[in-house]
Motif scaffolding. Structure first.
Motif, PDB file in Angstrom:
ATOM      1  N   TRP A  55       0.863  -1.192   0.000  1.00 15.38           N
ATOM      2  CA  TRP A  55       0.000   0.000   0.000  1.00 15.38           C
ATOM      3  C   TRP A  55       0.897   1.239   0.000  1.00 15.38           C
ATOM      4  O   TRP A  55       1.978   1.188   0.584  1.00 15.38           O
ATOM      5  CB  TRP A  55      -0.883  -0.021   1.264  1.00 15.38           C
ATOM      6  CG  TRP A  55      -1.849   1.111   1.353  1.00 15.38           C
ATOM      7  CD1 TRP A  55      -3.105   1.169   0.820  1.00 15.38           C
ATOM      8  CD2 TRP A  55      -1.659   2.354   2.029  1.00 15.38           C
ATOM      9  NE1 TRP A  55      -3.705   2.368   1.113  1.00 15.38           N
ATOM     10  CE2 TRP A  55      -2.833   3.122   1.867  1.00 15.38           C
ATOM     11  CE3 TRP A  55      -0.601   2.918   2.768  1.00 15.38           C
ATOM     12  CZ2 TRP A  55      -2.981   4.403   2.409  1.00 15.38           C
ATOM     13  CZ3 TRP A  55      -0.746   4.182   3.299  1.00 15.38           C
ATOM     14  CH2 TRP A  55      -1.927   4.909   3.120  1.00 15.38           C
ATOM     15  N   PRO A  56       0.550   2.321  -0.680  1.00 16.50           N
ATOM     16  CA  PRO A  56      -0.721   2.614  -1.344  1.00 16.50           C
ATOM     17  C   PRO A  56      -0.862   2.029  -2.739  1.00 16.50           C
ATOM     18  O   PRO A  56      -1.951   2.021  -3.297  1.00 16.50           O
ATOM     19  CB  PRO A  56      -0.724   4.141  -1.404  1.00 16.50           C
ATOM     20  CG  PRO A  56       0.713   4.523  -1.483  1.00 16.50           C
ATOM     21  CD  PRO A  56       1.438   3.514  -0.632  1.00 16.50           C
ATOM     22  N   CYS A  58      -0.681  -1.252  -5.489  1.00 19.45           N
ATOM     23  CA  CYS A  58      -1.121  -2.640  -5.327  1.00 19.45           C
ATOM     24  C   CYS A  58       0.080  -3.576  -5.210  1.00 19.45           C
ATOM     25  O   CYS A  58       0.061  -4.521  -4.420  1.00 19.45           O
ATOM     26  CB  CYS A  58      -2.000  -3.043  -6.511  1.00 19.45           C
ATOM     27  SG  CYS A  58      -2.894  -4.596  -6.263  1.00 19.45           S
ATOM     28  N   GLU A  76      -9.585  -7.012  -3.711  1.00 23.29           N
ATOM     29  CA  GLU A  76      -8.989  -6.088  -2.736  1.00 23.29           C
ATOM     30  C   GLU A  76      -8.850  -4.693  -3.333  1.00 23.29           C
ATOM     31  O   GLU A  76      -9.146  -3.691  -2.664  1.00 23.29           O
ATOM     32  CB  GLU A  76      -7.622  -6.627  -2.297  1.00 23.29           C
ATOM     33  CG  GLU A  76      -7.214  -6.206  -0.894  1.00 23.29           C
ATOM     34  CD  GLU A  76      -6.602  -4.815  -0.864  1.00 23.29           C
ATOM     35  OE1 GLU A  76      -6.583  -4.201   0.218  1.00 23.29           O
ATOM     36  OE2 GLU A  76      -6.134  -4.361  -1.923  1.00 23.29           O
ATOM     37  N   ARG A  80     -10.577  -0.890  -2.374  1.00 20.80           N
ATOM     38  CA  ARG A  80      -9.832   0.370  -2.227  1.00 20.80           C
ATOM     39  C   ARG A  80     -10.478   1.469  -3.063  1.00 20.80           C
ATOM     40  O   ARG A  80     -10.636   2.605  -2.610  1.00 20.80           O
ATOM     41  CB  ARG A  80      -8.374   0.188  -2.665  1.00 20.80           C
ATOM     42  CG  ARG A  80      -7.545  -0.719  -1.788  1.00 20.80           C
ATOM     43  CD  ARG A  80      -6.082  -0.664  -2.215  1.00 20.80           C
ATOM     44  NE  ARG A  80      -5.265  -1.623  -1.478  1.00 20.80           N
ATOM     45  CZ  ARG A  80      -3.951  -1.688  -1.540  1.00 20.80           C
ATOM     46  NH1 ARG A  80      -3.288  -0.838  -2.326  1.00 20.80           N
ATOM     47  NH2 ARG A  80      -3.268  -2.588  -0.852  1.00 20.80           N
ATOM     48  N   THR A  83     -13.483   3.447  -1.826  1.00 16.45           N
ATOM     49  CA  THR A  83     -13.235   4.554  -0.904  1.00 16.45           C
ATOM     50  C   THR A  83     -13.391   5.892  -1.619  1.00 16.45           C
ATOM     51  O   THR A  83     -13.901   6.866  -1.054  1.00 16.45           O
ATOM     52  CB  THR A  83     -11.822   4.446  -0.302  1.00 16.45           C
ATOM     53  OG1 THR A  83     -11.700   3.202   0.388  1.00 16.45           O
ATOM     54  CG2 THR A  83     -11.559   5.587   0.671  1.00 16.45           C
ATOM     55  N   GLY A 122      -8.553   5.244   5.761  1.00 16.84           N
ATOM     56  CA  GLY A 122      -7.750   4.818   4.626  1.00 16.84           C
ATOM     57  C   GLY A 122      -6.321   4.506   5.045  1.00 16.84           C
ATOM     58  O   GLY A 122      -5.722   3.521   4.593  1.00 16.84           O
ATOM     59  N   GLY A 126      -4.300   0.925   5.062  1.00 14.51           N
ATOM     60  CA  GLY A 126      -2.952   0.700   4.544  1.00 14.51           C
ATOM     61  C   GLY A 126      -2.061   0.008   5.562  1.00 14.51           C
ATOM     62  O   GLY A 126      -1.293  -0.904   5.226  1.00 14.51           O
TER      63      GLY A 126
END
Length: 327
Positions: A55-56, A58, A76, A80, A83, A122, A126
């Motif tokens: 993260w951030p 992939c 996944e 993300r 968000t 967020g 992470g």
């Protein structure tokens, strides 16, 4: 000295949304807060918690998942990206609350609180990935989502009422019983995160994910004990509200909560006695959101802030003119 331009003020000068639009925008934040909880649960239940291993981005070399990562990476990464959808919905609610006349700073403030919770969560998400799905961080991630849902529900409720000082609709001891119900339900949710952290769905099948070192059967029993307490408090509050002749709305909210609790209890028992199948666990997570929403609505219904403010006459005329010009 030139006047500083405020983008929100520029919008407000050109658009006055109706009270109905503001209420719907606030409701949309509630819906998206639930969606983000359920999709986050889907990430764990499909063993996709580390579908994007860092993260951030992939991967170390790619912002998005690669074909080699398969469906887990897609799941996944999609979570993300949701968000950003959540941020957009909250942004619309903030702008609508700011542009609505008469101005309601309380609604705007609740929208900004949601935005900052999203930003903080967020980062927690992470950290969850970077720590290999540490169960304590996962629990914090879920609880932050619950905090977001809490503020969204309050904003939605506030959009239907005025800005007067809160006034109790029932005697103070009854109001306090409502707060005890909220606090106990919060403990129920926290116990549920411990069940998750010690249970069988670790979130990733390819890695030996650390679990909370507790017997999840015993923690589940504690969770069930809290359920019985919440159900008992709900029944007690309903009888008390009838005894004191409380308004119809609080009594209806308590009845709605009782129905949601019964349905959630059935789902919970099916989950426990069938070794926690993924689809039932996901349904249980959705149910937990509904329980929390219902509990908050019970507490909020025990007081009033008066009627929602009407649009001032000059502003109403301006809004009508803008609408006519836009046709």
């Amino acid at each position: 000295m030139p006047k500083t331009l405020n983008p929100l003020q520029l919008v407000a000068d050109r658009w006055q949304p109706s009270a109905r639009f503001v209420r719907r925008a606030a409701l949309a934040t509630v819906v998206m807060a639930v969606v983000i909880v359920v999709t986050g649960g889907a990430v764990r239940l499909t063993q996709s918690g580390l579908g994007c291993p860092t993260w951030p981005t992939c991967t170390e070399d790619s912002l998005t998942p690669t074909p080699a990562m398969g469906i887990n990476g897609v799941i996944e990464f999609t979570n993300r990206m949701l968000t950003y959808v959540l941020c957009a919905v909250v942004g619309v609610a903030i702008v609508a609350a700011r542009a609505h006349l008469p101005r309601r700073q309380g609604l705007t403030r609740l929208g900004w609180i949601q935005f900052w919770i999203i930003a903080a969560n967020g980062i927690i998400g992470g950290i969850t990935v970077l720590t290999g799905l540490n169960p304590y961080i996962v629990a914090a991630h879920f609880l932050a989502s619950t905090a977001l849902l809490t503020v969204a529900v309050v904003m939605w409720h506030r959009s239907h009422e005025g800005d007067e000082e809160p006034r109790d609709l029932v005697a103070r001891p009854v109001r306090q019983l409502g707060w005890v119900l909220v606090a106990t339900t919060a403990l129920l949710i926290v116990a549920g995160t411990v069940v998750t952290g010690s249970g069988r769905h670790a979130g990733d099948a390819k890695k030996n994910v650390h679990r909370i070192p507790l017997d999840w059967h015993q923690i589940t029993q504690l969770h069930v004990d809290f359920v019985f307490v919440v159900v008992g408090l709900t029944a007690a509050l309903w009888f008390v509200l009838r005894a004191v002749g409380a308004p119809a709305v609080p009594r209806r909210r308590v009845a709605e909560l009782f129905v949601v609790l019964m349905l959630q209890g059935v789902i919970g028992y099916v989950q426990y006695f069938n070794d926690s199948p993924e689809i039932v666990v996901g349904t249980h997570m959705f149910g937990s959101c509904l329980v929390w929403i219902a509990v908050l609505r019970v507490s909020l219904s025990l007081r009033t802030r008066g009627e929602a403010p009407a649009l001032p006459a000059p502003a109403a005329e301006a809004a009508t003119a803008l609408a006519a010009a836009g046709r």
